[in-house]
Enzyme design. Structure first.
Site, mmCIF file in Angstrom:
data_model
loop_
_atom_site.group_PDB
_atom_site.id
_atom_site.type_symbol
_atom_site.label_atom_id
_atom_site.label_comp_id
_atom_site.label_asym_id
_atom_site.label_seq_id
_atom_site.Cartn_x
_atom_site.Cartn_y
_atom_site.Cartn_z
ATOM 1 N N GLY A 132 0.801 -1.218 0.000
ATOM 2 C CA GLY A 132 0.000 0.000 0.000
ATOM 3 C C GLY A 132 0.827 1.258 0.000
ATOM 4 O O GLY A 132 0.532 2.224 -0.710
ATOM 5 N N SER A 176 -5.580 0.664 5.973
ATOM 6 C CA SER A 176 -4.312 0.030 5.608
ATOM 7 C C SER A 176 -4.378 -0.237 4.106
ATOM 8 O O SER A 176 -4.965 -1.226 3.653
ATOM 9 C CB SER A 176 -4.109 -1.273 6.386
ATOM 10 O OG SER A 176 -3.982 -1.009 7.767
ATOM 11 N N THR A 177 -3.816 0.702 3.353
ATOM 12 C CA THR A 177 -3.929 0.580 1.901
ATOM 13 C C THR A 177 -3.203 -0.640 1.369
ATOM 14 O O THR A 177 -3.512 -1.127 0.274
ATOM 15 C CB THR A 177 -3.363 1.842 1.223
ATOM 16 O OG1 THR A 177 -2.021 2.030 1.663
ATOM 17 C CG2 THR A 177 -4.187 3.060 1.593
ATOM 18 N N CYS A 178 -2.231 -1.139 2.152
ATOM 19 C CA CYS A 178 -1.519 -2.318 1.673
ATOM 20 C C CYS A 178 -2.442 -3.533 1.613
ATOM 21 O O CYS A 178 -2.195 -4.467 0.850
ATOM 22 C CB CYS A 178 -0.330 -2.610 2.574
ATOM 23 S SG CYS A 178 -0.785 -2.871 4.305
ATOM 24 N N MET A 179 -3.498 -3.530 2.446
ATOM 25 C CA MET A 179 -4.436 -4.646 2.463
ATOM 26 C C MET A 179 -5.817 -4.235 1.970
ATOM 27 O O MET A 179 -6.764 -5.022 2.077
ATOM 28 C CB MET A 179 -4.555 -5.209 3.883
ATOM 29 C CG MET A 179 -3.253 -5.700 4.489
ATOM 30 S SD MET A 179 -2.525 -7.052 3.548
ATOM 31 C CE MET A 179 -3.722 -8.344 3.864
#
Length: 1044
Positions: A733, A1010-1013
């Site tokens: 993210g 949480s942009t990574c998820m």
């Protein structure tokens, strides 16, 4: 001696003849005489044997010497075929005189005589002035000529050379001292000169002649004489005498050559006799169709073309139609890319003798005289039939496919390409050509071709040249056709060279598109049928060809050329339609094509080694051999799909092409990032970037020198303005947020690398070189970063000018034509088009071939062509000025910028993959579609965790609040959770990881992400209003991970 009988001694031998007998004296004498005679006979036999052996050895040695001299003669003559050195020729004469057998060495004698006659003065001077003892060589050679004439007296072999030799060396003009000539004549007579000449005379002059001083009348034998003349003189390879003397003498003699009669005689031997009125074919053998005969016809036609009537010119075109395909021209068309260079050189050497003939033929077909004659026939004869049009097309087809000539360099080709009447007639002739099937139904050849059905050789020869010429010429005319003319917006019908209306183009496009698909089916059938001999015979009777392996290569080259020109034209019209639509968008899709990315295929192989555009003629080999030893050969279906995706991708839906691109990238990503590409595992690039200096740090740390392979997984640690690491661990993210901000910063017009058009679309700044010395490195870097975004299936909201996107997708080094200038500078495009139709004198406008640039206050003059500032623009050169000015603005000014940008993108993603899309579709790939966020689709593909379910009251309030958002707020929510404000191209089902709402704690906290998820952490608020207000506050704050 030991024996098996037990005796070890030999028994004594005893004579039982009795006592010796005393002989008579006479008997003794007689016996002695007999023995003496025997000894004499034996001696004589020995002497005879020695004599015979000596004779045989002498004969054998002479024979070997003669053979050795013959070999030396051939070797030396081959080394110096055209030598005129007197000593060398006399040396060969000495050798020839030793071994010459007139029946065996006639051709050697002829060759030597030809070369001696070229330097007869030097020969005479070398013999009688320097070494008189060599005079016997001339005498010997002339006697050999006499004997050779006698040996061929009863045959049809030519006697010109030896007769000319005798005539030359018995002429008084050759000798200064006539005594030498008297010696030669004495030698002649001694050797039987008159006996030889009588034999020759009686053999060559026919008997039973009547006395007459008038030559025989040849009127009744005119056709026979012309045909015999062709077969004997014009069809075989030309000698120097025929090429340099006979043809010019016949063509430019004071007595006119019967060219019209010759053309009629030639047409009698072809299948086109219907064009020659009132003639019947005789029983003579066909005249061989060779390029030498074509050269002779061209030589005569060049002399008499002005005086020929229209019907005679049409007959001449028929002859050229028959003879041009017989010309053997070495061309690289259709050759495999991996062909051996040495073989190509050998082929070139084998055709070097035909070079002058080819140049003469092309020069005649390109001459103003011939072009005017063709145009005159087309304009005067309004009722041209298929055969007349076919003649012109075969000539043009031969120039383009056999001689490999460009249309813009040949007067005949570009004159016909801009002839509206001819183009219209040509297209409707192609459409109207038909065949009668077995069921007695009439089917057009285009329909047969579109269905991928086999055709007879005759039908192929009818449709292929005409359709190839039409597509090539129409494509050439479209390059110079402005949008106003193409879309029918001009009212001056004389200046508009567009032969078809938009309504006529739509069905034409469908036919040409289906023809391409049919050619693919013909080249790659799904199955090879097993045909029995009986079935072959039945096919032969019905006219269907039995294609042999030898003819298949030639057929493949022919189909490859046709496919290339049709596909080029279809793509050209598609690009026009993509830039300014005039066709129904779904019209380009074909229901015959069923390409699905979900099906297993070898074309998605890693590293894109297969998915590469290749010449159509080489595709067949992909089904036979492995590609880069990376797997099995392609199936027939894969090859067809590969051709379609690289040549005609627009017949496949955009969604399916996006899936194919994603699959290609996914396979390549797995190849580079390894199997373990999950969170915090596998090879990766780790960089620390300051948020306030995101572009500068990225340009330095992600340069090709520091990170040569940018395809690896990248992990980014951002540093805030206070110099502290921002919260959060990059699982993908932070990298997406970093890349999005980096691209926005890099493409910001305030940075100076890109400018905005009047429509606020980005394109490279032509003055970037003045801002920074290493400007190409910055464009390469930005190209890499944009390629990385596409490679990671990430959308970035950067609007590019359509001409710049077209440069990225261009197959021709990035150069575009004038039509794309409208997207860069509409005002200049409009002014240039008005200059084309300007009614007054353009010279009054004071223009020249230069352009004035203002480089930060400094005026600089750039010339559009060498010496351009001194060349005024007038009515004659205004078209050149228009195209040079457009080329300068759209190509020359930013060529280095675009080249570096393309190279940067190609470092991450194969440009061939992107060429499946047009410029509008590429913009969608980069930025996503400008469509409203589909909340129903998002809701359907959302997961819940931390105690939330789809029936939870917080989730119900959340979706009610989101549905009440404006479209801008919905995009802010997407950016807050996924770091991108636009939905995925194929819907939220392709969002990975899936959109998830997680329990975020008590209501005192704000929603975080949480942009990574792709994870939204939503606290459990007490009421819907509080949830909506705090959610809006969070998504509109613009913070990164600071709220987590």
């Amino acid at each position: 001696m030991y024996s098996f009988e037990g005796n070890f001694r030999r028994a004594p031998v005893q004579s039982l003849r009795g006592a010796s007998k005393k002989d008579d004296k006479e008997l003794l004498i007689k016996r002695a005489q007999t023995e003496r005679q025997k000894r004499e006979d034996q001696r004589r036999r020995a002497e005879s044997t020695v004599c015979i052996q000596s004779y045989y050895r002498g004969y054998s040695v002479r024979k070997k010497c003669a053979e050795q001299l013959r070999i030396e003669f051939d070797k030396e003559s081959n080394l110096k075929k055209n030598s005129t050195d007197a000593n060398f020729l006399l040396k060969l004469t000495s050798k020839l005189g030793y071994f010459c057998d007139v029946k065996k060495d006639g051709q050697r004698l002829i060759w030597l005589c030809q070369n001696i006659m070229k330097s007869k003065e030097n020969i005479i001077a070398g013999v009688y002035s320097q070494k008189p003892q060599r005079s016997f060589l001339i005498n010997r050679l002339l006697v050999l000529c006499l004997r050779y004439l006698v040996s061929i007296a009863d045959t049809s072999q030519p006697i010109a050379v030896p007769m000319r030799m005798l005539e030359t060396f018995t002429s008084q003009a050759l000798y200064k001292n006539h005594s030498h000539l008297s010696v030669i004549w004495s030698h002649y007579i001694e050797k039987g000169y008159f006996e030889y000449m009588r034999t020759i005379f009686e053999a060559k002059v026919p008997s039973n002649l009547e006395k007459s001083t008038v030559p025989p009348n040849t009127t009744s034998r005119h056709q026979f004489i012309l045909k015999s003349l062709c077969k004997s003189f014009f069809c075989p390879a030309f000698s120097e005498q025929i090429e340099q003397f006979l043809l010019p003498a016949m063509a430019y003699n004071k007595f006119p050559f019967p060219l019209v009669e010759l053309i009629q005689a030639l047409l009698q031997q072809t299948s086109d006799t219907s064009k020659v009125k009132g003639q019947k074919c005789d029983d003579m053998a066909d005249i061989p169709k060779t390029q030498w005969l074509l050269t002779a016809v061209v030589t005569f036609a060049e002399r008499y073309l002005d005086t020929m009537s229209t019907p005679d010119v049409l007959n001449l075109l028929l002859v050229l139609k028959q003879l041009l395909p017989c010309v053997a021209v070495h061309s690289k068309f259709g050759s495999h890319e991996d062909s051996d260079s040495e073989e190509e050189e050998m082929e070139t050497d084998s055709n070097i003798n035909f070079k002058s003939q080819h140049e003469d033929i092309v020069a005649f077909l390109n001459s103003q005289k011939f072009v005017h004659a063709v145009v005159r026939c087309l304009s005067q004869n309004r009722k041209l039939d298929e055969q007349d049009v076919s003649c012109v097309c075969v000539i043009c087809y031969s120039l383009m496919s056999q001689f490999n000539l460009s249309i813009h360099k040949q007067r005949l080709l570009y004159s016909l390409a801009f002839n509206r009447e001819f183009m219209v007639k040509l297209w409707y002739t192609c459409v109207s050509m038909s065949i009668v099937s077995v069921t007695r139904t009439e089917t057009t050849l285009l329909q047969t071709l579109s269905r991928g059905l086999q055709m007879s050789e005759e039908d192929i020869n009818r449709i292929v040249p005409m359709l190839s010429v039409f597509c090539s010429m129409f494509s050439h005319s479209l390059y110079t056709l402005h949008d106003a003319d193409f879309y029918g917006e001009t009212f001056n019908d004389k200046t508009n060279s567009m032969p078809f209306s938009l309504d006529e183009l739509v069905p034409m496009i469908l036919m040409l598109r289906d023809s391409c698909l049919g050619i693919i089916e013909l080249a790659h059938p799904d199955a090879k049928p097993m045909i029995t001999d009986d079935y072959k015979e039945a096919l032969r009777i019905t006219g269907v060809r039995d294609v042999t392996k030898q003819s298949r290569d030639e057929e493949t080259r022919r189909w490859a050329y046709l496919f290339k020109v049709i596909a080029t034209l279809v793509r050209q019209i598609y690009i026009r339609d993509a830039r300014r639509s005039f066709c129904p968008r779904q019209m380009w899709l074909s229901d015959r094509v069923h390409i699905q990315a979900d099906k297993p295929s070898q074309i998605y192989r890693a590293q894109g080694s297969v998915f590469t555009r290749r010449p159509f003629g080489t595709m067949r080999s992909l089904t036979k051999v492995k590609i880069d030893d990376d797997g099995p050969p392609l199936s027939n279906t894969d090859v067809k799909n590969l051709v379609i995706l690289t040549e005609l991708p627009f017949v496949v839906s955009f969604a399916e092409r996006v899936k194919i691109l994603q699959k290609l990238i996914q396979n390549d990503r797995e190849e580079n990032q390894g199997d373990r590409h999950h969170f915090l595992s596998g090879p990766a690039i780790s960089v620390m970037i300051r948020r306030n200096y995101i572009y500068e740090d990225a340009f330095d740390k992600l340069s090709p020198e520091n990170e040569p392979n940018l395809k690896l997984k990248m992990r980014v640690q951002l540093v805030n303005a206070a110099g502290l690491d921002e919260a959060g661990i990059d699982g993908g993210g932070i990298f997406r947020e970093f890349l999005s901000e980096l691209l926005k910063t890099g493409f910001d017009p305030n940075r100076g690398l890109f400018l905005s058009t009047t429509d606020r679309l980005l394109y490279p700044n032509p003055q970037a070189a003045l801002l920074m010395d290493n400007f190409t490195q910055h464009y390469f870097f930005l190209g890499r970063m944009l390629g990385k975004a596409i490679y990671e299936n990430m959308l970035v909201e950067i609007p590019f000018a359509s001409f710049f996107l077209s440069k990225i997708l261009s197959r021709h080094g990035g150069d575009l034509d004038i039509h794309h200038l409208a997207s860069l500078d509409p005002e200049m495009y409009k002014n240039l088009l008005s200059l084309k139709t300007y009614d007054g004198d353009v010279a009054d406008l004071g223009l020249d071939f230069s352009v004035v640039n203002n480089d930060f206050g400094q005026t600089k003059i750039e010339e559009l062509k060498p010496g351009g500032r001194d060349i005024a623009v007038n009515n004659n050169n205004k078209i050149e000025y228009i195209h040079l000015m457009a080329d300068y603005k759209i190509n020359k000014q930013i060529r280095q910028h675009c080249t570096a940008f393309r190279q940067g993108m190609a470092d991450l993603i194969n440009l061939e993959w992107l060429r499946m899309f047009d410029h509008q579709e590429l913009q969608v790939l980069i930025s996503g579609a400008l469509v409203p966020v589909d909340i129903a689709d998002l809701k359907h593909h959302t997961n819940y965790s931390g105690g939330y379910t789809s029936d939870h009251r917080i989730i119900k309030w959340f979706w009610e609040a989101v549905e009440s958002f404006t479209d801008h707020q919905k995009r802010q929510l997407l950016k807050f959770v996924t770091s991108c404000s636009r939905p995925p191209l194929l819907g939220f089902k392709d969002l990975y990881p899936a959109f998830c709402v997680h329990h975020g704690g008590s209501e005192e906290r704000l929603p975080t992400a949480s942009t990574c998820m792709n994870l939204l952490k939503l606290p459990e608020f007490g009421n819907e209003e509080t949830l909506k207000n705090k959610l809006l506050y969070a998504i509109e704050s613009g913070a990164g991970f600071e709220l987590s």
